[in-house]
Design a protein around this motif. Structure first.
Motif, PDB file in Angstrom:
ATOM      1  N   LEU A 254       0.823  -1.213   0.000  1.00  0.00           N
ATOM      2  CA  LEU A 254       0.000   0.000   0.000  1.00  0.00           C
ATOM      3  C   LEU A 254       0.858   1.263   0.000  1.00  0.00           C
ATOM      4  N   GLU A 255       2.022   1.186  -0.579  1.00  0.00           N
ATOM      5  CA  GLU A 255       2.940   2.324  -0.579  1.00  0.00           C
ATOM      6  C   GLU A 255       2.310   3.538  -1.270  1.00  0.00           C
ATOM      7  N   ASN A 256       2.472   4.706  -0.651  1.00  0.00           N
ATOM      8  CA  ASN A 256       1.957   5.965  -1.198  1.00  0.00           C
ATOM      9  C   ASN A 256       0.438   5.980  -1.388  1.00  0.00           C
ATOM     10  N   CYS A 257      -0.274   5.281  -0.524  1.00  0.00           N
ATOM     11  CA  CYS A 257      -1.743   5.340  -0.527  1.00  0.00           C
ATOM     12  C   CYS A 257      -2.166   6.346   0.548  1.00  0.00           C
ATOM     13  N   HIS A 258      -2.517   7.549   0.140  1.00  0.00           N
ATOM     14  CA  HIS A 258      -2.749   8.640   1.077  1.00  0.00           C
ATOM     15  C   HIS A 258      -4.194   8.717   1.558  1.00  0.00           C
ATOM     16  N   ASP A 259      -5.060   7.825   1.061  1.00  0.00           N
ATOM     17  CA  ASP A 259      -6.459   7.843   1.485  1.00  0.00           C
ATOM     18  C   ASP A 259      -6.764   6.788   2.549  1.00  0.00           C
ATOM     19  N   ILE A 260      -5.741   6.110   3.039  1.00  0.00           N
ATOM     20  CA  ILE A 260      -5.981   5.105   4.080  1.00  0.00           C
ATOM     21  C   ILE A 260      -5.435   5.603   5.410  1.00  0.00           C
ATOM     22  N   THR A 261      -6.029   5.099   6.489  1.00  0.00           N
ATOM     23  CA  THR A 261      -5.574   5.414   7.846  1.00  0.00           C
ATOM     24  C   THR A 261      -5.300   4.099   8.574  1.00  0.00           C
ATOM     25  N   GLU A 262      -4.961   4.196   9.854  1.00  0.00           N
ATOM     26  CA  GLU A 262      -4.727   2.975  10.634  1.00  0.00           C
ATOM     27  C   GLU A 262      -5.982   2.112  10.721  1.00  0.00           C
ATOM     28  N   LYS A 263      -7.157   2.703  10.505  1.00  0.00           N
ATOM     29  CA  LYS A 263      -8.407   1.940  10.508  1.00  0.00           C
ATOM     30  C   LYS A 263      -8.413   0.917   9.375  1.00  0.00           C
ATOM     31  N   GLY A 264      -7.999   1.359   8.186  1.00  0.00           N
ATOM     32  CA  GLY A 264      -7.924   0.447   7.050  1.00  0.00           C
ATOM     33  C   GLY A 264      -6.872  -0.622   7.242  1.00  0.00           C
ATOM     34  N   VAL A 265      -5.740  -0.240   7.835  1.00  0.00           N
ATOM     35  CA  VAL A 265      -4.666  -1.202   8.105  1.00  0.00           C
ATOM     36  C   VAL A 265      -5.154  -2.264   9.076  1.00  0.00           C
ATOM     37  N   ARG A 266      -5.928  -1.838  10.073  1.00  0.00           N
ATOM     38  CA  ARG A 266      -6.462  -2.784  11.051  1.00  0.00           C
ATOM     39  C   ARG A 266      -7.376  -3.806  10.371  1.00  0.00           C
ATOM     40  N   HIS A 267      -8.177  -3.351   9.408  1.00  0.00           N
ATOM     41  CA  HIS A 267      -9.041  -4.277   8.667  1.00  0.00           C
ATOM     42  C   HIS A 267      -8.211  -5.385   8.020  1.00  0.00           C
ATOM     43  N   VAL A 268      -7.120  -4.996   7.370  1.00  0.00           N
ATOM     44  CA  VAL A 268      -6.268  -5.960   6.668  1.00  0.00           C
ATOM     45  C   VAL A 268      -5.644  -6.937   7.656  1.00  0.00           C
ATOM     46  N   VAL A 269      -5.079  -6.414   8.740  1.00  0.00           N
ATOM     47  CA  VAL A 269      -4.393  -7.251   9.722  1.00  0.00           C
ATOM     48  C   VAL A 269      -5.365  -8.216  10.404  1.00  0.00           C
ATOM     49  N   GLU A 270      -6.575  -7.767  10.692  1.00  0.00           N
ATOM     50  CA  GLU A 270      -7.540  -8.616  11.386  1.00  0.00           C
ATOM     51  C   GLU A 270      -8.154  -9.671  10.478  1.00  0.00           C
ATOM     52  N   ASN A 271      -8.420  -9.333   9.233  1.00  0.00           N
ATOM     53  CA  ASN A 271      -9.159 -10.247   8.351  1.00  0.00           C
ATOM     54  C   ASN A 271      -8.269 -11.209   7.572  1.00  0.00           C
ATOM     55  N   CYS A 272      -7.017 -10.817   7.317  1.00  0.00           N
ATOM     56  CA  CYS A 272      -6.106 -11.679   6.547  1.00  0.00           C
ATOM     57  C   CYS A 272      -5.241 -12.473   7.536  1.00  0.00           C
ATOM     58  N   ALA A 273      -5.711 -13.640   7.906  1.00  0.00           N
ATOM     59  CA  ALA A 273      -5.102 -14.410   8.995  1.00  0.00           C
ATOM     60  C   ALA A 273      -3.704 -14.926   8.674  1.00  0.00           C
ATOM     61  N   GLN A 274      -3.322 -14.992   7.374  1.00  0.00           N
ATOM     62  CA  GLN A 274      -2.007 -15.511   7.000  1.00  0.00           C
ATOM     63  C   GLN A 274      -1.054 -14.410   6.562  1.00  0.00           C
ATOM     64  N   LEU A 275      -1.418 -13.162   6.778  1.00  0.00           N
ATOM     65  CA  LEU A 275      -0.637 -12.024   6.291  1.00  0.00           C
ATOM     66  C   LEU A 275       0.812 -12.102   6.774  1.00  0.00           C
ATOM     67  N   GLN A 276       1.753 -11.998   5.809  1.00  0.00           N
ATOM     68  CA  GLN A 276       3.178 -12.070   6.134  1.00  0.00           C
ATOM     69  C   GLN A 276       3.901 -10.735   5.929  1.00  0.00           C
ATOM     70  N   GLU A 277       3.365  -9.907   5.033  1.00  0.00           N
ATOM     71  CA  GLU A 277       4.052  -8.643   4.734  1.00  0.00           C
ATOM     72  C   GLU A 277       3.035  -7.556   4.431  1.00  0.00           C
ATOM     73  N   ILE A 278       3.304  -6.360   4.957  1.00  0.00           N
ATOM     74  CA  ILE A 278       2.495  -5.189   4.619  1.00  0.00           C
ATOM     75  C   ILE A 278       3.430  -4.005   4.456  1.00  0.00           C
ATOM     76  N   ASN A 279       3.229  -3.259   3.369  1.00  0.00           N
ATOM     77  CA  ASN A 279       4.081  -2.110   3.057  1.00  0.00           C
ATOM     78  C   ASN A 279       3.232  -0.841   3.135  1.00  0.00           C
ATOM     79  N   LEU A 280       3.599   0.044   4.079  1.00  0.00           N
ATOM     80  CA  LEU A 280       2.854   1.282   4.306  1.00  0.00           C
ATOM     81  C   LEU A 280       3.738   2.514   4.091  1.00  0.00           C
ATOM     82  N   ARG A 281       4.800   2.356   3.326  1.00  0.00           N
ATOM     83  CA  ARG A 281       5.722   3.480   3.129  1.00  0.00           C
ATOM     84  C   ARG A 281       4.987   4.700   2.549  1.00  0.00           C
ATOM     85  N   ASN A 282       5.221   5.842   3.160  1.00  0.00           N
ATOM     86  CA  ASN A 282       4.653   7.128   2.726  1.00  0.00           C
ATOM     87  C   ASN A 282       3.130   7.180   2.782  1.00  0.00           C
ATOM     88  N   CYS A 283       2.530   6.320   3.591  1.00  0.00           N
ATOM     89  CA  CYS A 283       1.084   6.433   3.833  1.00  0.00           C
ATOM     90  C   CYS A 283       0.912   7.498   4.923  1.00  0.00           C
TER      91      CYS A 283
END
Length: 328
Positions: A254-283
């Motif tokens: 999600l690099e350089n995605c300026h329309d997301i907040t920690e709320k959206g990140v929480r959705h991804v982390v909670e719902n994707c049970a096998q998540l291994q990598e997330i990229n939030l550079r410049n968010c």
């Protein structure tokens, strides 16, 4: 004297013969079957320290005819340029087992070229059409009728790619597993949705740089593992829907995605049970203070790129290292 010389000569001949016999015996002990050499040379070609422009088999193929035969089989990549005429292509396709075809540097008529390539009994698995002005619809349709092995398609920086083009891609190549559409400004959510519905084996979807795209996936895509939405207009609501329908995601970029907040990140982390990598550079709207708790809530996370260089304290670093998570 003659008898002595004859005896000496015979003795020398026997010694040489004995040495040759022993050498052959030793050589037989160190003989490797061809499939072993093929494995060794394949590792040589996969060397990550090698310069991309360097041919890994250039000098090895000069050693002997056996190595030349093996390296010919291992040369699977071909970039077609304007000077590659049909007779030359025929010789290349007959000599090498081409499975990766790069047409991004071809300036001629792609429809004609794809039709000509389709005449050969090839098993192409990867096709690159990047940097072309449009999608060669006629050529792709004919290509797909003759070559049914394609699993990866790269169409980066094609600015005139529309809904009908994506429908064509999905209908021509239903077995696609990897689709890259980086920097394609005109693609639509509806077109991507058609591709994902039709291509049920899709595991990698790269939409990096599609700056006008507001992406949402309203249906289940169970096999999707890697989703790159960097530099798109994805927001928190979209991430909630996507993470609900793509629960098997391993990498979310999600690099350089300026329309997301920690709320959206929480959705991804909670719902994707096998998540291994997330990229939030410049968010820029993601609050880094909540990242530690989010990371620790998903033990599968191994690589996290933070929006900014967040100064983790010693206790936080200890917890992250204990989990085995690398934070950048």
């Amino acid at each position: 004297m003659k008898r002595k010389r004859t005896n000496s000569f015979n003795s020398s001949q026997q010694s040489i013969s004995s040495i040759i016999t022993r050498s052959k015996s030793k050589a037989a002990k160190f003989y490797l079957p061809e499939h072993c050499w093929e494995h060794i040379l394949r590792l040589l070609g996969d060397n990550p320290l090698r310069d991309d422009e360097e041919d890994p088999y250039k000098y090895v193929s000069l050693v002997c005819k056996q190595f030349l035969s093996i390296t010919n089989r291992l040369r699977c990549y071909l970039s077609v340029e304007d000077h590659h005429t049909p007779p030359l292509l025929r010789r290349l396709f007959e000599r090498f087992t081409i499975t990766i075809l790069d047409l991004s540097s071809y300036d001629g008529n792609l429809d004609t070229l794809l039709c000509e390539i389709s005449l050969f009994p090839l098993k192409i698995t990867s096709l690159d059409l990047s940097d072309q002005p449009t999608i060669p619809a006629i050529g792709l349709r004919y290509f797909s009728q003759k070559i049914t092995t394609l699993t990866s398609l790269t169409c980066t920086s094609i600015h005139a790619i529309h809904y009908t083009d994506l429908v064509l891609i999905a209908d021509c190549f239903p077995n696609l597993e990897h689709l890259a559409l980086n920097d394609c400004d005109d693609i639509s959510e509806e077109g991507i949705g058609h591709v994902l519905r039709r291509c049920c084996k899709m595991t990698h979807l790269d939409l990096d740089g599609c700056s006008n795209l507001k992406m949402t996936i309203h249906f289940e895509v169970p096999n999707l593992k890697v989703l790159d939405l960097s530099m798109t207009k994805v927001n928190d609501d979209a991430l909630f829907v996507i993470s609900k329908n793509c629960r098997g995601i391993l990498q979310q970029l999600l690099e350089n995605c300026h329309d997301i907040t920690e709320k959206g990140v929480r959705h991804v982390v909670e719902n994707c049970a096998q998540l291994q990598e997330i990229n939030l550079r410049n968010c820029s709207n993601v609050n880094s203070d909540v990242l530690v708790s989010l990371i620790l809530s998903r033990p599968s996370l191994k690589n996290v790129t933070t929006p900014h260089r967040y100064p983790f304290n010693d206790k936080e670093m200890e917890l992250l290292l204990r989990q085995g998570c690398n934070v950048y």
